[in-house]
Motif scaffolding. Structure first.
Motif, short mmCIF file in Angstrom:
data_model
loop_
_atom_site.label_atom_id
_atom_site.label_comp_id
_atom_site.label_asym_id
_atom_site.label_seq_id
_atom_site.Cartn_x
_atom_site.Cartn_y
_atom_site.Cartn_z
N TRP A 1 -1.66 10.91 0.44
CA TRP A 1 -1.87 9.69 -0.52
C TRP A 1 -0.53 9.49 -1.58
O TRP A 1 -0.27 8.62 -1.98
CB TRP A 1 -3.09 9.66 -1.31
CG TRP A 1 -4.22 9.45 -0.18
CD1 TRP A 1 -4.93 10.69 0.28
CD2 TRP A 1 -4.38 8.63 0.68
NE1 TRP A 1 -5.74 10.29 1.29
CE2 TRP A 1 -5.40 9.03 1.56
CE3 TRP A 1 -3.91 7.39 0.90
CZ2 TRP A 1 -6.13 8.07 2.64
CZ3 TRP A 1 -4.54 6.37 1.77
CH2 TRP A 1 -5.58 6.68 2.59
N VAL A 2 -0.03 10.93 -1.97
CA VAL A 2 0.93 10.77 -2.91
C VAL A 2 2.25 10.27 -2.20
O VAL A 2 3.05 9.48 -2.80
CB VAL A 2 1.28 12.09 -3.85
CG1 VAL A 2 2.51 12.11 -4.52
CG2 VAL A 2 -0.06 12.67 -4.40
N VAL A 3 2.47 10.76 -1.03
CA VAL A 3 3.61 10.57 -0.03
C VAL A 3 3.44 8.89 0.11
O VAL A 3 4.47 8.11 -0.08
CB VAL A 3 3.41 11.20 1.25
CG1 VAL A 3 4.37 10.50 2.18
CG2 VAL A 3 3.61 12.72 0.99
N LEU A 4 2.34 8.16 0.31
CA LEU A 4 1.96 6.91 0.62
C LEU A 4 2.51 6.07 -0.76
O LEU A 4 3.14 5.04 -0.57
CB LEU A 4 0.56 6.44 0.77
CG LEU A 4 0.44 4.97 0.95
CD1 LEU A 4 0.95 4.53 1.96
CD2 LEU A 4 -1.24 4.69 1.21
N LEU A 5 2.16 6.72 -2.20
CA LEU A 5 2.46 5.82 -3.20
C LEU A 5 4.17 5.85 -3.21
O LEU A 5 4.68 4.95 -3.70
CB LEU A 5 2.19 6.79 -4.46
CG LEU A 5 2.51 6.04 -5.59
CD1 LEU A 5 1.97 4.68 -5.95
CD2 LEU A 5 1.97 7.23 -6.94
N VAL A 6 4.71 6.98 -2.82
CA VAL A 6 6.29 7.01 -3.05
C VAL A 6 6.97 6.02 -1.78
O VAL A 6 7.82 5.43 -2.44
CB VAL A 6 6.86 8.39 -2.59
CG1 VAL A 6 8.46 8.39 -2.64
CG2 VAL A 6 6.23 9.25 -3.61
N LEU A 7 6.28 5.96 -0.68
CA LEU A 7 6.81 5.08 0.24
C LEU A 7 6.48 3.56 0.01
O LEU A 7 7.21 2.72 0.27
CB LEU A 7 5.86 5.33 1.79
CG LEU A 7 6.37 6.74 2.11
CD1 LEU A 7 5.59 6.96 3.79
CD2 LEU A 7 7.70 6.93 2.58
N CYS A 8 5.37 3.42 -0.85
CA CYS A 8 5.23 2.08 -1.21
C CYS A 8 6.27 1.62 -2.21
O CYS A 8 6.44 0.34 -2.56
CB CYS A 8 3.76 1.75 -1.75
SG CYS A 8 2.44 1.79 -0.52
N THR A 9 6.74 2.55 -3.02
CA THR A 9 7.67 2.16 -3.88
C THR A 9 9.02 1.67 -3.38
O THR A 9 9.54 0.86 -3.49
CB THR A 9 7.94 3.29 -4.90
OG1 THR A 9 6.85 3.66 -5.67
CG2 THR A 9 9.16 3.02 -6.02
N SER A 10 9.41 2.55 -2.09
CA SER A 10 10.44 2.07 -1.27
C SER A 10 10.27 0.80 -0.61
O SER A 10 11.25 -0.22 -0.89
CB SER A 10 10.31 2.94 -0.09
OG SER A 10 10.54 4.49 -0.41
N LEU A 11 9.17 0.45 0.02
CA LEU A 11 8.85 -1.11 0.22
C LEU A 11 8.88 -2.14 -0.81
O LEU A 11 9.59 -3.16 -0.52
CB LEU A 11 7.51 -0.96 0.95
CG LEU A 11 6.88 -2.50 1.57
CD1 LEU A 11 7.93 -2.78 2.55
CD2 LEU A 11 5.66 -2.29 2.01
N LEU A 12 8.42 -1.65 -1.98
CA LEU A 12 8.53 -2.61 -3.16
C LEU A 12 10.06 -2.93 -3.50
O LEU A 12 10.42 -4.08 -3.77
CB LEU A 12 7.89 -1.88 -4.52
CG LEU A 12 7.81 -2.87 -5.67
CD1 LEU A 12 6.82 -4.07 -5.37
CD2 LEU A 12 7.36 -2.21 -6.79
N LEU A 13 10.84 -1.99 -3.37
CA LEU A 13 12.27 -2.27 -3.52
C LEU A 13 12.81 -3.34 -2.58
O LEU A 13 13.74 -4.15 -2.79
CB LEU A 13 13.03 -0.85 -3.13
CG LEU A 13 14.49 -0.66 -3.62
CD1 LEU A 13 14.79 -1.03 -5.14
CD2 LEU A 13 14.80 0.38 -2.89
N VAL A 14 12.52 -2.97 -1.20
CA VAL A 14 13.08 -3.97 -0.25
C VAL A 14 12.38 -5.35 -0.39
O VAL A 14 12.90 -6.30 -0.53
CB VAL A 14 12.59 -3.22 1.30
CG1 VAL A 14 13.35 -4.49 2.14
CG2 VAL A 14 13.50 -2.14 1.27
N ALA A 15 11.05 -5.44 -0.65
CA ALA A 15 10.39 -6.86 -0.95
C ALA A 15 10.76 -7.55 -1.91
O ALA A 15 10.66 -8.90 -1.87
CB ALA A 15 8.92 -6.33 -0.91
N VAL A 16 10.86 -7.08 -2.95
CA VAL A 16 11.38 -7.73 -4.20
C VAL A 16 12.65 -8.53 -3.96
O VAL A 16 12.97 -9.66 -4.21
CB VAL A 16 11.65 -6.79 -5.56
CG1 VAL A 16 12.40 -7.46 -6.49
CG2 VAL A 16 10.32 -6.62 -5.74
N ASP A 17 13.59 -7.34 -3.26
CA ASP A 17 14.81 -8.19 -2.85
C ASP A 17 14.88 -9.37 -1.95
O ASP A 17 15.69 -10.31 -1.85
CB ASP A 17 15.85 -7.16 -2.42
CG ASP A 17 17.33 -7.67 -2.56
OD1 ASP A 17 17.93 -7.61 -3.40
OD2 ASP A 17 18.03 -8.01 -1.49
#
Length: 552
Positions: free
Chosen positions: A23-39
């Motif tokens: 679940w911590v890994v999921l949190l880090v991966l979601c941060t990655s997605l946030l980076l792409v989705a915002v842009d």
């Protein structure tokens, strides 16, 4: 398919990240997605400001918006398989770094060409990030019920990024220049790089057979040829023009050669046999159609709110917020809905709900109707996210375990391709409906009418230069033509969404909660395996869909 094994993948972890919970890994991966989705969305509210400052042509403006998703879509297969060879986390971290550098270049761009180049580099960075996140997520969540919940959280974060993008972009445009909308990526990258290096697991695929770089480049070139032709049509270029027809024909020929090449190779870059599975191919088609409608409509809606209703960028972001909040809710409840209703009913209902929202929004006119927009955007966000969640989860689960990496790349390619073609296709429809009404405005010279037909923003500029009754008449006619074009575009979108609803009827009726492949036992790596080890969970006997249906 080479380099895509996740069922028997060798898992290598750095000692610093050996004990990271999934679940911590999921949190880090979601941060990655946030980076792409915002842009992907932050530029939407900045389009009028970019147009005013850089003064791009209609074709350049389309490229500024569309280059990022198209470059990203073209390179997903390449970087997905490269990650299988050299390490998915390694590619992910390199993507973070490139994303940050490209964001800085975009922020200081002084002309349309420099901004297009920076957006292309952002697309390269996104192509490095997205397949790696899904490959790692698929690896650390082998159980389908947990994976469905993880995908729900993952997709909700995508909606958060879509919501934060316009809001943050609107806030920044209220106080700074348009280039500031790209600077928001840099803090996220600075956080993601050290955290990802510390916590994310490293993994590689089986890596059998040569890596087909030529095939990946062939597919990318073919895609760009097709989209260039569509873009020229969308920019009002003649359909018979050589500069329009040649890219279309060359692109189609290259893609046909790519398919032929993959079928003949012993270790193809992309295993096309996955598309023979009805549920897999149907899910991919549903993703393309859903994204085609979503991104194009969001871009046009942002222009409508700012240029027709006269809202500020920040007010525009707030008006679009209900759409993304509803999408967040659909993502968080997606796993429960999928278990209750099954993929077929869930995806079909999502398409139908989205169609209802689009038809409702055809009531938009030249005057502001806040309750109508609120209802339409809420239905649109919830319906589209329901569709995407059901289709995406079904596609990942339908793919054989040894081809999960390829399935992730195909899904992300479909996602980005749908977004890119959506902007080009719906932009084409919009321009075709908008421009003819400005050809004969009383008192307006023909040259001014032709310039005004490029976009509503340019029509306002031409009207301002004309001044007097002619300028006022042109401004009024341009607003009316834009609203008419918006209605036509919405009706075309509704037709595509109904096609998606019919397509969704081919999906499985029930969710096979513990099935990876009928009649097979699957071994998966433990998310808590020690450094350099490959611990596995016990094989799980699988049930067929009929068994699941009989047992409720």
């Amino acid at each position: 398919m080479s380099g895509t094994t996740t069922a028997a993948v060798g898992l290598r972890r750095r000692p610093a990240g050996a004990g990271a919970d999934r679940w911590v890994v999921l949190l880090v991966l979601c941060t990655s997605l946030l980076l792409v989705a915002v842009d992907a969305t932050v530029l939407h509210v900045a389009v009028p400001a970019v147009t005013e400052d850089l003064r791009p042509s209609a074709m350049e403006l389309l490229w500024i918006v569309d280059t990022y998703p198209l470059v990203c879509a073209s390179l997903l297969i390449l970087f997905g398989t490269l990650g299988d060879r050299v390490g998915r986390r390694r590619i992910l971290l390199l993507g973070y770094a490139l994303f940050g550098v490209a964001s800085a270049l975009a922020a200081v761009a002084q002309d349309p060409q420099a901004l297009i180049l920076a957006r292309a580099l952002l697309g390269v960075g996104g192509a490095m990030i997205m397949p790696a996140t899904l490959s790692i997520l698929r690896q650390v969540f082998p159980d389908r019920r947990e994976r469905a919940l993880a995908i729900g959280v993952w997709s909700a974060v995508a909606a958060v990024g879509a919501a934060v993008g316009p809001l943050l972009g609107g806030f920044l445009l209220e106080h700074f220049w348009w280039g500031s909308v790209f600077l928001v990526n840099i803090p996220l990258m600075l956080v993601s790089l050290p955290v990802g290096r510390l916590l994310l697991p490293e993994s590689t695929g089986r890596g059998d057979g040569p890596w087909d770089v030529a095939g990946a480049l062939m597919a990318a070139a073919g895609l760009f040829g097709l989209v260039l032709g569509v873009k020229r049509l969308g920019g009002g270029e003649p359909a018979g023009s050589a500069l329009t027809v040649v890219p279309l024909l060359v692109g189609a020929a290259l893609l046909a050669l790519f398919v032929r090449r993959q079928r003949r190779r012993r270790h193809p870059l992309l295993d096309l046999r996955m598309f023979a599975r009805p549920a897999f191919s149907t899910s991919v088609g549903c993703i393309v159609l859903a994204m085609l409608a979503l991104v194009g409509l969001e871009l046009i809606a942002a222009q409508y709110l700012q240029l027709v209703l006269g809202l500020s960028p920040l007010q525009t972001g707030l008006r679009l917020l209900p759409l993304t909040v509803a999408a967040m809710a659909a993502g968080l409840f997606g796993a429960r809905m999928l278990r209750r209703f099954g993929p077929r009913r869930m995806v079909c209902a999502g398409f139908c709900l989205t169609t209802l929202a689009v038809v409702l929004l055809t009531a938009m006119g030249r005057e502001d109707d806040a309750p109508l927009l609120l209802a339409g955007f809420v239905l649109l966000g919830f319906g589209l996210e329901t569709t995407l969640f059901g289709a995406y989860e079904s596609m990942l689960s339908e793919a054989p375990p040894e081809q999960a990496g390829g399935a992730a790349a195909i899904g992300e390619t479909s996602y980005q391709l749908g977004a890119g073609i959506g902007i080009a296709l719906l932009g084409t429809v919009m321009n075709a409906a908008y421009a003819p009404g400005l050809s004969s405005v009383p008192g307006v010279p023909a040259a001014a009418s032709a310039a005004a037909g490029h976009s509503l923003g340019e029509a306002y500029e031409v009207a301002g230069r004309l001044g007097g009754p002619a300028g006022a008449a042109l401004r009024q006619a341009a607003r009316d033509c834009f609203v008419y074009g918006l209605h036509v575009t919405l009706l075309v979108s509704a037709g595509l969404l109904l096609l998606g609803a019919a397509m969704a009827l081919r999906l499985p009726r029930v969710m096979q909660c513990d099935a990876e492949a009928a009649g097979m036992a699957v071994e998966v790596p433990s998310p808590r395996a020690g450094a350099g080890s490959a611990a596995h969970a016990p094989p799980v006997p699988l049930r067929s869909e009929a068994d699941v249906a009989r047992r409720g």
